[in-house]
Design a protein around this motif. Structure first.
Motif, short mmCIF file in Angstrom:
data_model
loop_
_atom_site.label_atom_id
_atom_site.label_comp_id
_atom_site.label_asym_id
_atom_site.label_seq_id
_atom_site.Cartn_x
_atom_site.Cartn_y
_atom_site.Cartn_z
N ALA A 166 -38.17 79.00 -24.13
CA ALA A 166 -38.44 77.92 -23.50
C ALA A 166 -39.51 77.74 -23.04
O ALA A 166 -40.02 76.41 -21.94
CB ALA A 166 -37.38 77.20 -23.55
N SER A 167 -39.88 79.06 -22.03
CA SER A 167 -40.93 78.84 -20.74
C SER A 167 -42.37 78.77 -21.59
O SER A 167 -42.93 78.95 -22.54
CB SER A 167 -40.66 80.18 -20.26
N LYS A 168 -42.77 77.97 -20.40
CA LYS A 168 -44.26 77.42 -20.52
C LYS A 168 -45.99 78.72 -20.85
O LYS A 168 -46.23 78.89 -21.58
CB LYS A 168 -44.76 76.53 -19.62
N SER A 169 -44.70 80.35 -20.26
CA SER A 169 -46.55 80.92 -19.90
C SER A 169 -45.51 82.15 -19.72
O SER A 169 -44.31 82.03 -19.25
CB SER A 169 -47.60 80.54 -18.69
N ALA A 170 -46.27 83.39 -19.69
CA ALA A 170 -46.21 84.51 -19.44
C ALA A 170 -45.52 85.12 -18.18
O ALA A 170 -45.09 85.00 -17.25
CB ALA A 170 -47.01 85.35 -19.77
N ASN A 171 -46.09 84.07 -17.40
CA ASN A 171 -46.14 83.92 -15.87
C ASN A 171 -45.07 83.24 -15.11
O ASN A 171 -44.43 83.64 -14.54
CB ASN A 171 -48.09 83.69 -15.21
N THR A 172 -45.24 81.79 -16.12
CA THR A 172 -43.36 81.25 -15.48
C THR A 172 -42.16 82.34 -16.14
O THR A 172 -41.13 82.45 -14.74
CB THR A 172 -43.32 80.16 -16.37
N ILE A 173 -41.84 83.09 -16.44
CA ILE A 173 -41.13 84.75 -16.62
C ILE A 173 -41.15 85.00 -15.35
O ILE A 173 -40.70 86.01 -14.61
CB ILE A 173 -41.26 85.29 -17.71
N MET B 191 -39.57 90.46 -20.89
CA MET B 191 -39.49 89.63 -21.42
C MET B 191 -40.96 88.69 -21.33
O MET B 191 -41.05 88.14 -22.54
CB MET B 191 -38.99 89.06 -20.52
N PRO B 192 -41.49 89.23 -20.64
CA PRO B 192 -43.33 88.33 -20.80
C PRO B 192 -43.78 88.96 -21.96
O PRO B 192 -44.37 87.71 -23.20
CB PRO B 192 -44.53 89.17 -19.48
N VAL B 193 -43.76 90.14 -23.00
CA VAL B 193 -43.64 90.84 -23.90
C VAL B 193 -43.32 89.44 -25.02
O VAL B 193 -44.26 89.53 -26.16
CB VAL B 193 -44.26 92.37 -23.55
N LEU C 178 -32.25 84.18 -23.77
CA LEU C 178 -33.29 83.90 -24.65
C LEU C 178 -34.35 83.29 -24.58
O LEU C 178 -34.76 82.97 -24.69
CB LEU C 178 -33.51 85.00 -25.83
N THR C 179 -33.32 82.39 -24.95
CA THR C 179 -33.53 80.68 -26.16
C THR C 179 -34.00 80.09 -24.16
O THR C 179 -34.91 79.14 -24.35
CB THR C 179 -32.25 80.14 -25.92
#
Length: 491
Positions: free
Chosen positions: A266-273, A100-102, A261-262
């Motif tokens: 909507a996440s702020k960053s890949a690190n958030t995920i 998901m970060p990708v 996926l929404t």
């Protein structure tokens, strides 16, 4: 289960429902952007949700009100087999951490709003984009309808009859979703999850003590399964493969749905995920505790017209009316959060991958947001009609079919994030075989998601979604080798 109106429970329920309704409309001013007339702001909350907001939002639309009703109901009906939901909600998070970060980075870099946007950007194929979009909308509709099943069980427990209370609840949902977009379920998710945790902790701490302890709960459940000759508190010998494949297939499908996926987009960053992939298993603990309520239903000697009534009946029987009302409010609010996100995810797909692609390619940002708002209303109405005009059992079977469908979008969405080898015609052929083949297998099995297989030994059953996905990938590989591969143009 009692059917007369419980005034105290209904009053507590109404108070908490009113609170979250106000929050839904106030959410339009929460982290207020310059304008909500942009699909990034209305449909993705401005792509600015941090770790905690994302944790509540994704948890809120992944662990739904129907989970609170359906998992205990399944355990009540079939025993240990119903616990497949636990390993799948553990398996899924390494997948989320790695993939998901990708996907988020690809969507962020190119302004993609939906999975179908990502697929079109990767392969430049309108047909493959449309296939992913149609699959997403089809798989989401019964999922929204099943949130209504959870809410209907609560309304029935409160003693209310007819479809009007359900319709009023969803009209309210439609109005504040139209007004506030994704911010509404994100804000309400805080209240919903706190309430659910309070209810579950109270239930697993107090209910067993009133039923003679956990030893008696398990003994009573085991005796009930033995008396009717089906189910059990341990898996049967022929259930292990089905259990494992249901868990794996469900894990792979979980974050292919538009609503999950929404939350990712909507996440702020890949690190958030990544942080959420580490934190979200806390919900799996919650799910395990909820599942035990199914066994407690047997120990309480409940007389139910439907397994879906087991949790409301437990609260009605073993708790005072005020707490039953609080619990019913938590379950109903738990239906609103995922239903809102699901309708937004489906509306985003319709707007970006049908309306903009085929009807009005030059549509403005404000026009996109307006089309998405209207589409979200239509999706909710469609889900309500499913519940009103189709038998509930049929809606449940449609949801199982939706899981088989959404799993077929995984190759087109995920493979292109890591490799440019596949071409669009090959992935489209694979999707077609998986989608049609999986649908046919579910149909001939009486709308059940399991297929019996015999390889010379004892027969076993396998989740049809995985069989269809395997056929999907094999066809895609063969067709790709036949037509020849080339590096797709990135967008």
């Amino acid at each position: 289960m009692r059917t007369e109106i419980d005034g105290v429970a209904l009053t507590v329920f109404a108070v908490f429902f009113a609170i979250v309704t106000v929050m839904g409309f106030v959410a339009a001013r929460w982290r207020k952007p310059k304008t909500l007339a942009h699909i990034d702001e209305w449909g993705l909350g401005g792509r600015q949700f941090g770790t905690w907001i994302t944790w509540f939002l994704v948890g809120g639309d992944f662990y739904t009100a129907y989970t609170v009703i359906a998992v205990p109901a399944l355990v009540y009906a079939v025993g240990a087999y119903g616990f497949f939901a636990l390993p799948y909600t553990i398996i899924v998070y390494p997948f989320v951490f790695a993939v998901m970060p990708v996907l988020w980075r690809r969507a962020k870099d190119f302004g993609y709003v939906t999975a179908a946007d990502v697929v079109h950007g990767q392969y430049k194929s309108r047909m493959l984009e449309l296939a992913v979009a149609i699959t997403g909308v089809l798989a989401t509709m019964p999922y929204i309808a099943l949130q209504l099943v959870g809410m209907a069980a609560v309304i029935k427990a409160l003693g209310l009859t007819g479809e009007l209370p359900l319709a009023i609840a969803f009209i309210i949902l439609a109005l504040y979703t139209y007004s506030s977009g994704l911010r509404a379920p994100a804000l309400i998710a805080f209240v919903k999850d706190i309430m659910i945790y309070i209810v579950v902790i109270a239930a697993v701490a107090l209910i067993p003590s009133r039923l003679g302890g956990y030893a008696h709960v398990f003994a009573a459940a085991d005796a009930a399964f033995q008396a009717r000759g089906s189910g059990g508190i341990l898996l049967g010998g022929n259930q292990h493969v089905a259990y494992a494949t249901l868990a794996l297939g469900s894990a792979l499908a979980a974050f292919m749905y538009p609503h999950t996926l929404t939350g990712i987009f909507a996440s702020k960053s890949a690190n958030t995920i990544r942080k959420n992939a580490a934190l979200l298993p806390a919900y799996t603990l919650l799910l395990g505790l909820l599942a035990l309520l199914g066994y407690m239903g047997h120990a309480a000697n409940l007389h139910l017209s439907s397994p879906n009534d087991v949790v409301p009946a437990l609260f009605q029987t073993l708790f005072p009316s005020w707490f039953a009302g609080f619990a019913f409010a938590a379950i109903a609010i738990g239906a609103l959060v995922p239903a809102a996100v699901m309708s937004i995810g489906a509306a985003n797909l319709f707007t970006r991958n049908f309306w903009k692609a085929y009807v009005d390619p030059s549509i403005s940002d404000a026009g996109e947001a307006q089309v998405a708002k209207v589409a979200s209303l239509v999706v909710k109405v469609g889900a309500l009609l499913v519940i009103v005009f189709l038998p509930t059992q049929f809606a449940l079977d449609l949801q199982l079919l939706g899981g088989v469908w959404i799993l077929q979008t995984l190759p087109a969405l995920v493979f292109g994030l890591f490799s440019g080898w596949f071409r669009a015609p090959a992935l489209l052929a694979g999707w077609l075989v998986g989608f049609l083949g999986g649908t046919w297998l579910v149909w001939i099995n009486g709308l059940k998601p399991l297929q019996a297989i015999s390889l010379g030994g004892a027969p076993f059953t396998v989740y049809i979604g995985l069989l269809a996905l395997l056929a999907n990938v094999l066809v895609a590989v063969v067709v790709n080798l036949f037509v020849g591969s080339r590096q797709p143009v990135q967008a």
